[in-house]
Design a protein around this motif. Structure first.
Motif, PDB file in Angstrom:
ATOM      1  N   ARG A  79      57.039 -74.635   9.401  1.00 48.58           N
ATOM      2  CA  ARG A  79      57.048 -73.586   8.387  1.00 48.58           C
ATOM      3  C   ARG A  79      56.202 -74.033   7.210  1.00 48.58           C
ATOM      4  O   ARG A  79      56.314 -75.172   6.759  1.00 48.58           O
ATOM      5  N   LYS A  80      55.356 -73.174   6.729  1.00 51.95           N
ATOM      6  CA  LYS A  80      54.518 -73.509   5.581  1.00 51.95           C
ATOM      7  C   LYS A  80      55.375 -73.594   4.333  1.00 51.95           C
ATOM      8  O   LYS A  80      56.362 -72.879   4.196  1.00 51.95           O
ATOM      9  N   ALA A  81      54.977 -74.463   3.438  1.00 55.31           N
ATOM     10  CA  ALA A  81      55.710 -74.618   2.180  1.00 55.31           C
ATOM     11  C   ALA A  81      55.501 -73.370   1.331  1.00 55.31           C
ATOM     12  O   ALA A  81      54.372 -72.974   1.047  1.00 55.31           O
ATOM     13  N   GLN A  82      56.590 -72.739   0.940  1.00 50.18           N
ATOM     14  CA  GLN A  82      56.529 -71.504   0.160  1.00 50.18           C
ATOM     15  C   GLN A  82      57.225 -71.701  -1.177  1.00 50.18           C
ATOM     16  O   GLN A  82      58.146 -72.502  -1.296  1.00 50.18           O
ATOM     17  N   MET A  83      56.789 -70.955  -2.175  1.00 44.82           N
ATOM     18  CA  MET A  83      57.387 -70.995  -3.500  1.00 44.82           C
ATOM     19  C   MET A  83      57.768 -69.568  -3.889  1.00 44.82           C
ATOM     20  O   MET A  83      56.992 -68.641  -3.692  1.00 44.82           O
ATOM     21  N   LEU A  84      58.962 -69.399  -4.410  1.00 44.45           N
ATOM     22  CA  LEU A  84      59.381 -68.086  -4.878  1.00 44.45           C
ATOM     23  C   LEU A  84      58.818 -67.831  -6.266  1.00 44.45           C
ATOM     24  O   LEU A  84      58.715 -68.739  -7.087  1.00 44.45           O
ATOM     25  N   PHE A  85      58.463 -66.588  -6.533  1.00 46.73           N
ATOM     26  CA  PHE A  85      57.988 -66.220  -7.861  1.00 46.73           C
ATOM     27  C   PHE A  85      58.547 -64.859  -8.229  1.00 46.73           C
ATOM     28  O   PHE A  85      59.009 -64.100  -7.399  1.00 46.73           O
TER      29      PHE A  85
ATOM     30  N   PHE B  20      62.059 -54.918 -15.810  1.00 41.93           N
ATOM     31  CA  PHE B  20      61.860 -54.658 -14.386  1.00 41.93           C
ATOM     32  C   PHE B  20      61.024 -55.785 -13.787  1.00 41.93           C
ATOM     33  O   PHE B  20      60.106 -56.303 -14.427  1.00 41.93           O
ATOM     34  N   SER B  21      61.332 -56.183 -12.546  1.00 45.16           N
ATOM     35  CA  SER B  21      60.600 -57.287 -11.927  1.00 45.16           C
ATOM     36  C   SER B  21      60.480 -57.095 -10.426  1.00 45.16           C
ATOM     37  O   SER B  21      61.251 -56.365  -9.813  1.00 45.16           O
ATOM     38  N   TYR B  22      59.488 -57.753  -9.862  1.00 49.55           N
ATOM     39  CA  TYR B  22      59.286 -57.853  -8.425  1.00 49.55           C
ATOM     40  C   TYR B  22      59.468 -59.315  -8.049  1.00 49.55           C
ATOM     41  O   TYR B  22      59.129 -60.201  -8.824  1.00 49.55           O
ATOM     42  N   VAL B  23      59.983 -59.590  -6.844  1.00 47.50           N
ATOM     43  CA  VAL B  23      60.174 -60.954  -6.361  1.00 47.50           C
ATOM     44  C   VAL B  23      59.392 -61.118  -5.072  1.00 47.50           C
ATOM     45  O   VAL B  23      59.339 -60.213  -4.244  1.00 47.50           O
ATOM     46  N   GLY B  24      58.771 -62.301  -4.911  1.00 44.33           N
ATOM     47  CA  GLY B  24      58.026 -62.573  -3.698  1.00 44.33           C
ATOM     48  C   GLY B  24      57.879 -64.059  -3.494  1.00 44.33           C
ATOM     49  O   GLY B  24      58.455 -64.864  -4.218  1.00 44.33           O
ATOM     50  N   GLU B  25      57.100 -64.435  -2.495  1.00 39.79           N
ATOM     51  CA  GLU B  25      56.842 -65.841  -2.263  1.00 39.79           C
ATOM     52  C   GLU B  25      55.380 -66.030  -1.929  1.00 39.79           C
ATOM     53  O   GLU B  25      54.721 -65.110  -1.432  1.00 39.79           O
ATOM     54  N   LYS B  26      54.882 -67.226  -2.254  1.00 42.31           N
ATOM     55  CA  LYS B  26      53.486 -67.522  -1.971  1.00 42.31           C
ATOM     56  C   LYS B  26      53.361 -68.975  -1.541  1.00 42.31           C
ATOM     57  O   LYS B  26      54.273 -69.781  -1.746  1.00 42.31           O
ATOM     58  N   ASN B  27      52.233 -69.305  -0.968  1.00 44.60           N
ATOM     59  CA  ASN B  27      51.953 -70.638  -0.500  1.00 44.60           C
ATOM     60  C   ASN B  27      51.839 -71.580  -1.698  1.00 44.60           C
ATOM     61  O   ASN B  27      51.217 -71.234  -2.706  1.00 44.60           O
ATOM     62  N   ILE B  28      52.399 -72.770  -1.597  1.00 43.66           N
ATOM     63  CA  ILE B  28      52.361 -73.738  -2.701  1.00 43.66           C
ATOM     64  C   ILE B  28      50.932 -74.167  -3.006  1.00 43.66           C
ATOM     65  O   ILE B  28      50.616 -74.551  -4.119  1.00 43.66           O
ATOM     66  N   LYS B  29      50.057 -74.056  -2.036  1.00 39.78           N
ATOM     67  CA  LYS B  29      48.654 -74.425  -2.225  1.00 39.78           C
ATOM     68  C   LYS B  29      48.020 -73.611  -3.365  1.00 39.78           C
ATOM     69  O   LYS B  29      47.160 -74.101  -4.077  1.00 39.78           O
ATOM     70  N   TYR B  30      48.478 -72.373  -3.554  1.00 45.82           N
ATOM     71  CA  TYR B  30      47.920 -71.509  -4.591  1.00 45.82           C
ATOM     72  C   TYR B  30      48.826 -71.405  -5.811  1.00 45.82           C
ATOM     73  O   TYR B  30      48.649 -70.524  -6.646  1.00 45.82           O
ATOM     74  N   ALA B  31      49.793 -72.279  -5.934  1.00 46.98           N
ATOM     75  CA  ALA B  31      50.784 -72.187  -7.003  1.00 46.98           C
ATOM     76  C   ALA B  31      50.219 -72.573  -8.366  1.00 46.98           C
ATOM     77  O   ALA B  31      50.821 -72.261  -9.393  1.00 46.98           O
ATOM     78  N   ALA B  32      49.101 -73.260  -8.422  1.00 46.18           N
ATOM     79  CA  ALA B  32      48.536 -73.700  -9.695  1.00 46.18           C
ATOM     80  C   ALA B  32      48.065 -72.516 -10.544  1.00 46.18           C
ATOM     81  O   ALA B  32      48.065 -72.591 -11.769  1.00 46.18           O
ATOM     82  N   ARG B  33      47.706 -71.429  -9.900  1.00 43.77           N
ATOM     83  CA  ARG B  33      47.221 -70.255 -10.633  1.00 43.77           C
ATOM     84  C   ARG B  33      48.356 -69.266 -10.856  1.00 43.77           C
ATOM     85  O   ARG B  33      49.119 -68.970  -9.952  1.00 43.77           O
ATOM     86  N   LYS B  34      48.460 -68.753 -12.073  1.00 46.41           N
ATOM     87  CA  LYS B  34      49.463 -67.740 -12.399  1.00 46.41           C
ATOM     88  C   LYS B  34      48.900 -66.368 -12.044  1.00 46.41           C
ATOM     89  O   LYS B  34      47.766 -66.045 -12.386  1.00 46.41           O
TER      90      LYS B  34
END
Length: 58
Positions: free
Chosen positions: A5-11, A21-35
């Motif tokens: 499983r690829k490392a994922q980060m919740l945002f 109001f908010s949306y929740v999702g997950e993305k690859n940790i490789k791209y976590a440096a950019r907001k």
């Protein structure tokens, strides 16, 4: 064999309109440096507004 499983980060994307109001999702940790900053629909103000990213704990 089990799949790796690829490392994922919740945002969380929070509305800049101040509605809370908010949306929740997950993305690859490789791209976590950019907001992320996305224009999405906020149903409380019935408009498309800018959403900014915040980290979300698991």
């Amino acid at each position: 064999m089990a799949k790796k499983r690829k490392a994922q980060m919740l945002f969380k994307l929070i509305s800049t309109a101040g509605t809370g109001f908010s949306y929740v999702g997950e993305k690859n940790i490789k791209y976590a440096a950019r907001k992320m900053m996305l224009t999405k629909y906020d149903p409380i103000v019935n408009q498309y507004v800018l959403f900014t990213e915040q980290k979300l704990k698991k």
